[in-house]
Design a protein around this motif. Sequence first.
Motif, mmCIF file in Angstrom:
data_model
loop_
_atom_site.group_PDB
_atom_site.id
_atom_site.type_symbol
_atom_site.label_atom_id
_atom_site.label_comp_id
_atom_site.label_asym_id
_atom_site.label_seq_id
_atom_site.Cartn_x
_atom_site.Cartn_y
_atom_site.Cartn_z
ATOM 1 N N GLU A 1 0.696 -1.336 0.065
ATOM 2 C CA GLU A 1 -0.248 -0.414 -0.077
ATOM 3 C C GLU A 1 1.189 1.700 -0.005
ATOM 4 O O GLU A 1 2.117 1.359 0.068
ATOM 5 C CB GLU A 1 -0.824 -0.131 1.316
ATOM 6 N N SER A 2 0.363 2.175 -0.529
ATOM 7 C CA SER A 2 0.978 4.101 -0.421
ATOM 8 C C SER A 2 1.833 3.416 0.561
ATOM 9 O O SER A 2 1.100 3.324 1.999
ATOM 10 C CB SER A 2 -0.151 4.919 -0.905
ATOM 11 N N ARG A 3 3.244 4.161 0.497
ATOM 12 C CA ARG A 3 4.284 4.536 1.527
ATOM 13 C C ARG A 3 4.299 6.345 1.302
ATOM 14 O O ARG A 3 3.939 6.557 0.635
ATOM 15 C CB ARG A 3 5.516 3.354 1.328
ATOM 16 N N SER A 4 4.864 6.740 2.058
ATOM 17 C CA SER A 4 5.573 8.131 2.211
ATOM 18 C C SER A 4 7.155 8.274 2.476
ATOM 19 O O SER A 4 7.767 8.140 3.875
ATOM 20 C CB SER A 4 4.817 8.688 3.820
ATOM 21 N N PHE A 5 7.368 8.718 1.781
ATOM 22 C CA PHE A 5 9.140 8.430 1.435
ATOM 23 C C PHE A 5 9.483 9.228 2.265
ATOM 24 O O PHE A 5 9.233 10.351 0.968
ATOM 25 C CB PHE A 5 9.673 8.066 -0.093
ATOM 26 N N LEU A 6 10.960 9.835 2.249
ATOM 27 C CA LEU A 6 11.827 10.325 2.823
ATOM 28 C C LEU A 6 13.120 10.970 2.763
ATOM 29 O O LEU A 6 13.729 10.146 2.722
ATOM 30 C CB LEU A 6 11.584 10.973 4.275
ATOM 31 N N MET A 7 13.547 11.369 1.033
ATOM 32 C CA MET A 7 14.704 11.071 0.661
ATOM 33 C C MET A 7 15.205 12.525 1.070
ATOM 34 O O MET A 7 15.197 13.546 1.358
ATOM 35 C CB MET A 7 14.577 11.532 -1.071
ATOM 36 N N LEU A 8 16.700 11.918 1.474
ATOM 37 C CA LEU A 8 17.547 12.774 1.867
ATOM 38 C C LEU A 8 18.660 13.148 0.880
ATOM 39 O O LEU A 8 18.191 13.200 -0.373
ATOM 40 C CB LEU A 8 18.297 11.812 3.121
ATOM 41 N N GLN A 9 19.864 12.790 1.829
ATOM 42 C CA GLN A 9 20.984 13.463 0.667
ATOM 43 C C GLN A 9 21.451 12.426 -0.283
ATOM 44 O O GLN A 9 21.558 11.574 0.192
ATOM 45 C CB GLN A 9 21.980 13.977 1.663
ATOM 46 N N GLY A 10 21.584 12.358 -1.423
ATOM 47 C CA GLY A 10 21.536 11.970 -2.121
ATOM 48 C C GLY A 10 22.997 12.044 -3.777
ATOM 49 O O GLY A 10 23.661 12.642 -2.962
ATOM 50 N N VAL A 11 23.293 11.264 -4.970
ATOM 51 C CA VAL A 11 24.508 11.893 -5.847
ATOM 52 C C VAL A 11 24.270 12.933 -6.518
ATOM 53 O O VAL A 11 23.375 13.548 -6.266
ATOM 54 C CB VAL A 11 24.811 10.264 -6.753
ATOM 55 N N ALA A 12 25.487 13.480 -6.536
ATOM 56 C CA ALA A 12 25.262 15.242 -7.659
ATOM 57 C C ALA A 12 25.098 14.710 -9.109
ATOM 58 O O ALA A 12 25.985 14.615 -9.957
ATOM 59 C CB ALA A 12 27.091 15.869 -7.140
ATOM 60 N N SER A 13 23.904 14.760 -9.251
ATOM 61 C CA SER A 13 23.231 14.024 -10.382
ATOM 62 C C SER A 13 21.428 13.366 -10.195
ATOM 63 O O SER A 13 21.135 13.999 -9.207
ATOM 64 C CB SER A 13 23.594 12.738 -10.681
ATOM 65 N N PRO A 14 20.447 13.770 -11.499
ATOM 66 C CA PRO A 14 19.928 13.771 -11.044
ATOM 67 C C PRO A 14 18.917 12.320 -10.705
ATOM 68 O O PRO A 14 17.940 12.881 -10.819
ATOM 69 C CB PRO A 14 18.647 14.335 -13.092
ATOM 70 N N PHE A 15 19.702 12.202 -10.072
ATOM 71 C CA PHE A 15 19.099 10.054 -9.476
ATOM 72 C C PHE A 15 18.100 10.202 -8.819
ATOM 73 O O PHE A 15 16.931 9.512 -9.121
ATOM 74 C CB PHE A 15 20.405 9.422 -9.106
ATOM 75 N N PHE A 16 18.237 10.971 -7.780
ATOM 76 C CA PHE A 16 17.403 10.794 -6.784
ATOM 77 C C PHE A 16 15.891 11.622 -7.607
ATOM 78 O O PHE A 16 14.659 11.189 -7.005
ATOM 79 C CB PHE A 16 17.432 11.626 -5.517
#
Length: 420
Positions: A4-19
Amino acid sequence: MAVESRSFLMLQGVASPFFARLADALRACGHKVYKVNYNAGDLAFWFPRGDHAHYRGTLEQLPAFLESLWQKWGITDQILFGDRRPVHRAAVESAERFGVRTHVFEEGYFRPFWVTLEREGVNGHSLLPRDPDWFRSAATFLRDLPEEKPNRFRSAFRKRAGYDVIYHVAGMLNLFLNPRYQTHSPITAPVEYAGYIARFMRLPFWRKRDAQVIDRLCRESADHPFYLLPLQLNTDAQIRDHSRFDNMQQAIEYVLESFARKASVFSRLLIKNHPLDMGLVDYPGQIDQIVKRLGLVGRVEYIETGNLEKALKSASGTVTVNSTVGMVSLEKNCPTLCLSDPIYNLPGLTWQGEMDDFWQGGGQPDAALFEAFRKVVVHATQINGGFYCFDGISLAVENSAKVLCTEKTPFESLLEACPL
């Protein structure tokens, strides 16, 4: 099985558009996605996608800030790159108490067409067992699955460099947007770029010279066995957080002292620099001083470039702190000694005795065990894709979303089928 639907929190990623692209894919699957931006570079690759929070406080204030977001947005999962970054330690350490699952990305254990995705931690904090019998059992369970061969793509260094420049140019706004932000890297971008430019200008000369060194060592290996020491980056968390050494200079001296004590006078040591080294450390000068002090003149070679696979086919052994070169060494059936505890440091794969004894004849790795290990690690933790080119990012987004949108990771399912 989808959840079922989740809530994702994205923190720091790589220096690119990936996140940012991964967030789009997760939303397309029906999940909510939020983001924490710690600096202007983070914001540059996120804008203008959805809800986000811009953190301007200190590291000491960060735990309370994250806890407030977990509660405000009903966060069920958090995604980050690099579990040892200062801005991530509080998130990783506190998440379980709040019922938040942590998904950690890192560069691939097997490269170049894989990235790593694990729950809770990677490298020294990986949940992968350190029991060779478990890998044998798990591989047997997976025996009917076809070999996981990655889709290949071309990822030029200039593309990665371009994203890095965008990230750091945007970072010039940190003085106004995030005056308290401190990067996880101890080296500033201008110094880093100057080092790369100077180093890359000399690469054409080094390639010819270094190829000749490898050819000579391979040709003479019957009478003069040689060992390989691949260097890692001083800025890498693998050195700073997952080893006994503060930097590679300490590791080099430690290895050379043992080599001088116990290695045959006919043997040689080949030291190879990391391909992404910035050229800010005078390794040739430092090594030359140690070599002279230890009486090793003529027995130690240093190269900046070169074909590692060719060298490993003739090498008598590899000594590494915890580099992924160790994986390549094992694959080539080359005796391998680790000075730290990477995921592949298992009885039957790597030398488990003292370094002084390794020079007398380190045992070859168990080829069947390594094949089992590779099959399990790829299945359980590796995502086909990359972080720094369009095709690689597309693959990584598609394949990561499949794992993130299931209740159990491949590793968790495998652990249930093959308990420790």
